[in-house]
Design a protein around this motif. Sequence first.
Motif, PDB file in Angstrom:
ATOM      1  N   THR A 120       6.544  17.633 -51.404  1.00 34.26           N
ATOM      2  CA  THR A 120       6.787  16.531 -50.444  1.00 34.26           C
ATOM      3  C   THR A 120       7.948  16.893 -49.412  1.00 34.26           C
ATOM      4  N   ALA A 121       8.133  16.152 -48.243  1.00 30.41           N
ATOM      5  CA  ALA A 121       9.381  16.298 -47.507  1.00 30.41           C
ATOM      6  C   ALA A 121      10.763  15.937 -48.615  1.00 30.41           C
ATOM      7  N   HIS A 122      11.733  16.372 -48.114  1.00 30.43           N
ATOM      8  CA  HIS A 122      13.102  15.916 -48.890  1.00 30.43           C
ATOM      9  C   HIS A 122      14.201  15.833 -47.777  1.00 30.43           C
ATOM     10  N   SER A 123      15.367  15.470 -48.289  1.00 29.09           N
ATOM     11  CA  SER A 123      16.496  15.114 -47.488  1.00 29.09           C
ATOM     12  C   SER A 123      17.602  15.806 -47.958  1.00 29.09           C
ATOM     13  N   TRP A 124      18.418  16.830 -47.205  1.00 30.42           N
ATOM     14  CA  TRP A 124      19.639  17.336 -47.687  1.00 30.42           C
ATOM     15  C   TRP A 124      20.762  16.296 -47.787  1.00 30.42           C
ATOM     16  N   ASP A 125      21.501  16.223 -48.825  1.00 31.47           N
ATOM     17  CA  ASP A 125      22.597  14.981 -48.825  1.00 31.47           C
ATOM     18  C   ASP A 125      23.688  15.361 -47.717  1.00 31.47           C
ATOM     19  N   ILE A 126      24.024  16.376 -47.318  1.00 34.20           N
ATOM     20  CA  ILE A 126      25.108  16.729 -46.426  1.00 34.20           C
ATOM     21  C   ILE A 126      24.503  16.493 -44.852  1.00 34.20           C
ATOM     22  N   ASN A 127      23.240  16.603 -44.504  1.00 32.47           N
ATOM     23  CA  ASN A 127      22.909  16.438 -43.067  1.00 32.47           C
ATOM     24  C   ASN A 127      21.277  16.074 -43.090  1.00 32.47           C
ATOM     25  N   GLY A 128      20.719  15.651 -43.912  1.00 33.66           N
ATOM     26  CA  GLY A 128      19.434  14.836 -44.004  1.00 33.66           C
ATOM     27  C   GLY A 128      18.354  16.236 -43.604  1.00 33.66           C
ATOM     28  N   MET A 129      18.800  17.291 -43.504  1.00 35.12           N
ATOM     29  CA  MET A 129      17.702  18.520 -43.388  1.00 35.12           C
ATOM     30  C   MET A 129      16.504  18.337 -44.298  1.00 35.12           C
ATOM     31  N   TRP A 146       9.280  30.663 -47.337  1.00 32.27           N
ATOM     32  CA  TRP A 146       9.432  29.367 -48.269  1.00 32.27           C
ATOM     33  C   TRP A 146       9.681  27.901 -47.716  1.00 32.27           C
ATOM     34  N   CYS A 147       8.354  27.416 -47.752  1.00 31.31           N
ATOM     35  CA  CYS A 147       8.353  26.257 -47.046  1.00 31.31           C
ATOM     36  C   CYS A 147       7.816  24.953 -48.200  1.00 31.31           C
ATOM     37  N   THR A 148       7.791  25.180 -49.397  1.00 34.43           N
ATOM     38  CA  THR A 148       7.150  24.341 -50.414  1.00 34.43           C
ATOM     39  C   THR A 148       8.376  23.964 -51.411  1.00 34.43           C
ATOM     40  N   SER A 149       9.399  23.369 -50.981  1.00 36.61           N
ATOM     41  CA  SER A 149      10.409  23.185 -51.690  1.00 36.61           C
ATOM     42  C   SER A 149      10.240  21.700 -52.180  1.00 36.61           C
ATOM     43  N   HIS A 150      11.433  20.875 -52.467  1.00 34.37           N
ATOM     44  CA  HIS A 150      11.422  19.630 -53.207  1.00 34.37           C
ATOM     45  C   HIS A 150      10.370  18.593 -52.405  1.00 34.37           C
ATOM     46  N   LEU A 151       9.792  17.745 -52.973  1.00 32.12           N
ATOM     47  CA  LEU A 151       9.715  17.711 -54.216  1.00 32.12           C
ATOM     48  C   LEU A 151       8.364  18.702 -54.945  1.00 32.12           C
ATOM     49  N   GLU A 199       6.072  13.034 -46.490  1.00 27.25           N
ATOM     50  CA  GLU A 199       6.838  11.787 -46.613  1.00 27.25           C
ATOM     51  C   GLU A 199       8.307  12.427 -47.411  1.00 27.25           C
ATOM     52  N   ILE A 200       9.249  11.766 -47.049  1.00 32.36           N
ATOM     53  CA  ILE A 200      10.694  12.073 -47.759  1.00 32.36           C
ATOM     54  C   ILE A 200      10.799  11.272 -49.035  1.00 32.36           C
ATOM     55  N   CYS A 201      10.928  12.296 -50.069  1.00 30.05           N
ATOM     56  CA  CYS A 201      10.804  11.299 -51.292  1.00 30.05           C
ATOM     57  C   CYS A 201      11.747  11.856 -52.342  1.00 30.05           C
ATOM     58  N   TYR A 202      12.564  13.043 -51.846  1.00 29.74           N
ATOM     59  CA  TYR A 202      13.624  13.763 -52.645  1.00 29.74           C
ATOM     60  C   TYR A 202      14.874  13.761 -51.996  1.00 29.74           C
ATOM     61  N   LEU A 203      15.912  13.458 -52.692  1.00 27.99           N
ATOM     62  CA  LEU A 203      17.416  13.478 -52.052  1.00 27.99           C
ATOM     63  C   LEU A 203      17.988  14.871 -52.760  1.00 27.99           C
ATOM     64  N   TYR A 204      18.273  16.120 -51.922  1.00 27.53           N
ATOM     65  CA  TYR A 204      18.659  17.343 -52.536  1.00 27.53           C
ATOM     66  C   TYR A 204      20.156  17.045 -52.270  1.00 27.53           C
TER      67      TYR A 204
END
Length: 236
Positions: A120-129, A146-151, A199-204
């Motif tokens: 899934t899509a995710h969001s970095w805590d520092i900038n929403g990236m 690499w494009c298949t990161s969290h989740l 869909e943003i599902c993960y806070l990294y």
Amino acid sequence: MKKVVFVIPMYNASRHIKDLIDSLKEQTNKNWNAVFIDDMSGDDSIDQIKLLSDGDDRISVIKNSEKKWALKNVIETSRKYQDNDNIIIANLDADDALCNENTVDLLLKSYDDKTDAIWTAHSWDINGMNISKELPEGINPYQYPWCTSHLKTFRASILSKIPDSNFKNLDGEWFKRGYDQALYLPILFLSRKRKFLDEICYLYRINSSSIKVRDWNEKTQMDTVRLVRARGFIHD
């Protein structure tokens, strides 16, 4: 019936455990379990889980008596489910959290009979990236950025086709860092069908409080990634 099992390696993560457990309990679809693997933490992570889970039997903890690092913990725990085609493994880090209450529901509805991997899509805590995106059809994941990161999630049964040698270095030792790619590239390579959910599902949390020697960690991570990508899938 399909079920999501969150496999969560943990080391000194008590600072963020409440956010993670709250995000699990807030899921609209309750068909999940969570397995925390404590890798010799020196803080009160385990006590926090016991307190915050409040008797919820969907949440369990494995306490290691030896240091295994994240990748070995994830693989050993996930392999316990590899004979069950209806178990979907979802890999979480204990200092991160879900940020979408519909994550479990989205996953269970998106896994059809031939899908073996979904991220899934995710969001970095520092900038929403978010660096996650679609992996083009027919592309060898070892040869693509690499494009298949969290989740990262996968059907547990696919592990029965992946030898442990894919998760070890040239000396036969389990990788200690760089485990995202070491874990997921073999799974993506063998998947009959793979999907990206935009869909943003993960806070990294980009700055993990458990990492103390950052120079060593970053070098070891890059060494792992270079080796895994250069040698590709190991069939044994």
